[in-house]
Scaffold this active site. Structure first.
Site, PDB file in Angstrom:
ATOM      1  N   LYS A  11      -9.565  -3.842   3.572  1.00 36.46           N
ATOM      2  CA  LYS A  11      -9.360  -3.730   5.056  1.00 36.46           C
ATOM      3  C   LYS A  11      -9.338  -1.945   5.503  1.00 36.46           C
ATOM      4  O   LYS A  11      -8.951  -1.655   4.197  1.00 36.46           O
ATOM      5  CB  LYS A  11      -7.740  -3.678   5.387  1.00 36.46           C
ATOM      6  CG  LYS A  11      -7.182  -3.455   4.518  1.00 36.46           C
ATOM      7  CD  LYS A  11      -6.486  -2.173   5.295  1.00 36.46           C
ATOM      8  CE  LYS A  11      -5.324  -2.236   5.017  1.00 36.46           C
ATOM      9  NZ  LYS A  11      -4.917  -0.210   5.067  1.00 36.46           N
ATOM     10  N   ASP A 147       1.125  -6.248   2.376  1.00 37.45           N
ATOM     11  CA  ASP A 147      -0.341  -5.805   3.108  1.00 37.45           C
ATOM     12  C   ASP A 147      -1.340  -7.824   3.289  1.00 37.45           C
ATOM     13  O   ASP A 147      -1.902  -7.828   3.210  1.00 37.45           O
ATOM     14  CB  ASP A 147      -1.168  -4.954   2.330  1.00 37.45           C
ATOM     15  CG  ASP A 147      -1.447  -3.720   3.330  1.00 37.45           C
ATOM     16  OD1 ASP A 147      -0.521  -3.683   4.646  1.00 37.45           O
ATOM     17  OD2 ASP A 147      -1.850  -2.575   2.584  1.00 37.45           O
TER      18      ASP A 147
HETATM   19  P1  ATP Z   1      -2.314  -1.796  -1.466  1.00 40.24           P
HETATM   20  O1  ATP Z   1      -0.899  -0.841  -1.664  1.00 40.24           O
HETATM   21  O2  ATP Z   1      -1.909  -2.328   0.548  1.00 40.24           O
HETATM   22  O3  ATP Z   1      -3.250  -2.606  -1.979  1.00 40.24           O
HETATM   23  P2  ATP Z   1      -3.542   0.259  -1.626  1.00 40.24           P
HETATM   24  O4  ATP Z   1      -5.262   0.412  -1.542  1.00 40.24           O
HETATM   25  O5  ATP Z   1      -3.225   1.699  -1.084  1.00 40.24           O
HETATM   26  O6  ATP Z   1      -3.502  -0.916  -0.733  1.00 40.24           O
HETATM   27  P3  ATP Z   1      -4.050  -0.137  -4.348  1.00 40.24           P
HETATM   28  O7  ATP Z   1      -5.643   0.080  -4.763  1.00 40.24           O
HETATM   29  O8  ATP Z   1      -3.938  -1.774  -4.055  1.00 40.24           O
HETATM   30  O9  ATP Z   1      -3.726   0.132  -3.502  1.00 40.24           O
HETATM   31  O10 ATP Z   1      -3.177   0.121  -5.334  1.00 40.24           O
HETATM   32  C1  ATP Z   1      -2.175   0.711  -5.313  1.00 40.24           C
HETATM   33  C2  ATP Z   1      -1.342   0.695  -6.923  1.00 40.24           C
HETATM   34  O11 ATP Z   1      -0.822  -0.626  -7.413  1.00 40.24           O
HETATM   35  C3  ATP Z   1      -2.170   0.902  -7.953  1.00 40.24           C
HETATM   36  O12 ATP Z   1      -1.739   2.293  -8.567  1.00 40.24           O
HETATM   37  C4  ATP Z   1      -2.508   0.143  -8.945  1.00 40.24           C
HETATM   38  O13 ATP Z   1      -2.016   1.034 -10.109  1.00 40.24           O
HETATM   39  C5  ATP Z   1      -1.433  -1.093  -8.952  1.00 40.24           C
HETATM   40  N1  ATP Z   1      -2.188  -2.313  -9.073  1.00 40.24           N
HETATM   41  C6  ATP Z   1      -1.472  -3.258  -9.077  1.00 40.24           C
HETATM   42  N2  ATP Z   1      -2.715  -4.637  -9.172  1.00 40.24           N
HETATM   43  C7  ATP Z   1      -3.518  -3.482  -8.769  1.00 40.24           C
HETATM   44  C8  ATP Z   1      -4.876  -4.401  -8.759  1.00 40.24           C
HETATM   45  N3  ATP Z   1      -5.172  -5.535  -8.884  1.00 40.24           N
HETATM   46  N4  ATP Z   1      -5.361  -3.860  -8.214  1.00 40.24           N
HETATM   47  C9  ATP Z   1      -5.556  -2.302  -7.643  1.00 40.24           C
HETATM   48  N5  ATP Z   1      -4.450  -1.684  -7.656  1.00 40.24           N
HETATM   49  C10 ATP Z   1      -3.307  -2.716  -8.266  1.00 40.24           C
END
Ligand code: ATP
Length: 314
Positions: A11, A147
């Site tokens: 998103k 989210d």
């Molecule tokens: P959101 O927090 O909204 O999901 P974001 O893009 O800011 O979005 P993510 O990519 O979700 O962040 O990653 C945030 C943290 O979550 C990372 O530091 C990661 O280690 C952890 N994490 C746990 N599960 C997952 C996963 N399946 N995919 C990516 N990151 C993950």
């Protein structure tokens, strides 16, 4: 044995405002979220076995990601079992294999992890025959992260193998207004656009940005009413004029590389077409054509390896 494959879409935030701070430390937000086509692939396999306690095996193509309960996809499966317990439904017994093929950059402000959690909830709803609607899934999703409910709504609308099931569900949508802690959602008309994403090589902690935002001066806030009018009237200029993300006030101050990325994208695409997504560090640009998106992406890749061209879903 039963199998399902789902796409876990990313998103972008077309606008993001912070409206206040709750006593429990959670911020109140007002933001417009739009799904994009860039996605991770989630494959799930369920082997039921009577008397065998639920066993979850998770694998991914990113070595640095946790594969235990720290992974949101794993946590989602545990929450779904908890839901069965609370509702006095039969507890799932057997082996669940989850494989995540990641394409969405991690910790980037694109809801990559949240989407993976949402996909596992959707997958188990089918595999465990729970028959929950989008609202029911969102109630469970809220416990995983703010989210997650939006990702559930978007996946219900966009996944080929979920579309029929949720055809008449009023919450299946590609774009929404999120208020409260981000989990109160109202569907909005989606924006049709090509998109370039560029993630500078820094990891930004969402919690850290929200903690820091209260101590910085906010120079400009989005006019959410005007943003929604732009979407409703399909007025691209009005949408672009109202693309404001207050979290830039903190992230841009802390990370000069995000400022550099934003400036370069603005030079390439125009001032109003560019914004940081979520808490960052990914910056996105709306472009008028796929060719423009590809060409901007190529130039952004010179600085940021993690640059992609995609489009919004609608
Ligand atoms: P959101 O927090 O909204 O999901 P974001 O893009 O800011 O979005 P993510 O990519 O979700 O962040 O990653 C945030 C943290 O979550 C990372 O530091 C990661 O280690 C952890 N994490 C746990 N599960 C997952 C996963 N399946 N995919 C990516 N990151 C993950």
């Amino acid at each position: 044995m039963k199998r399902i494959e789902l796409k876990s879409y990313g998103k972008i935030n077309l606008s993001l405002d912070v409206k206040g701070l709750r006593e429990d430390g959670m911020h109140l937000v007002e933001m417009v979220m739009q799904q994009i086509l860039l996605c991770d692939d989630i494959a799930m396999e369920w082997n039921p076995e009577k008397g065998k306690e639920l066993q979850i095996n998770l694998s991914t193509n990113r070595r640095y990601l946790p594969t235990d309960e720290r992974n949101l996809a794993y946590k989602a499966a545990l929450e779904m079992r908890e839901f069965c317990r609370e509702k006095s439904r039969p507890l799932p017994e057997g082996k669940l294999d989850i494989h995540i093929k990641k394409r969405i950059p991690v910790a980037a402000g694109l809801a990559g992890g949240s989407g993976n959690g949402a996909a596992v909830l959707h997958g188990l709803n089918v595999l465990w025959e729970l028959d929950l609607d989008v609202e029911g899934l969102c109630t469970i999703g809220k416990r995983l992260g703010s989210d997650v409910p939006f990702c559930i709504m978007g996946q219900a609308a966009e996944n080929e193998n979920l579309k029929e099931r949720f055809r008449d569900d009023p919450l299946a949508c590609h774009c929404a207004l999120a208020t409260g802690t981000g989990t109160e959602l109202k569907p909005l008309p989606p924006l049709r656009s090509h998109v370039v994403l560029s993630k500078p090589p820094v990891g930004v902690s969402t919690a850290g940005v929200y903690k820091g935002i209260d101590s910085v001066e906010i120079k400009e806030r989005p006019d959410t009413v005007e943003m929604i009018r732009g979407l409703s009237e399909k007025d691209r200029t009005l949408v672009k004029k109202n693309m404001v993300n207050v979290l830039e006030n903190f992230t841009l101050k802390e990370y000069p590389t995000v400022v550099y990325t934003k400036n370069k994208m603005q030079e390439l695409c125009g001032r109003d077409s560019v914004l940081m997504s979520g808490s960052g560090p990914t910056v996105f640009a709306l472009t008028d054509s796929r060719d423009e998106a590809k060409s901007v992406c190529r130039k952004m890749k010179e600085d940021n390896r993690e640059s992609y061209w995609t489009r919004t879903t609608c």
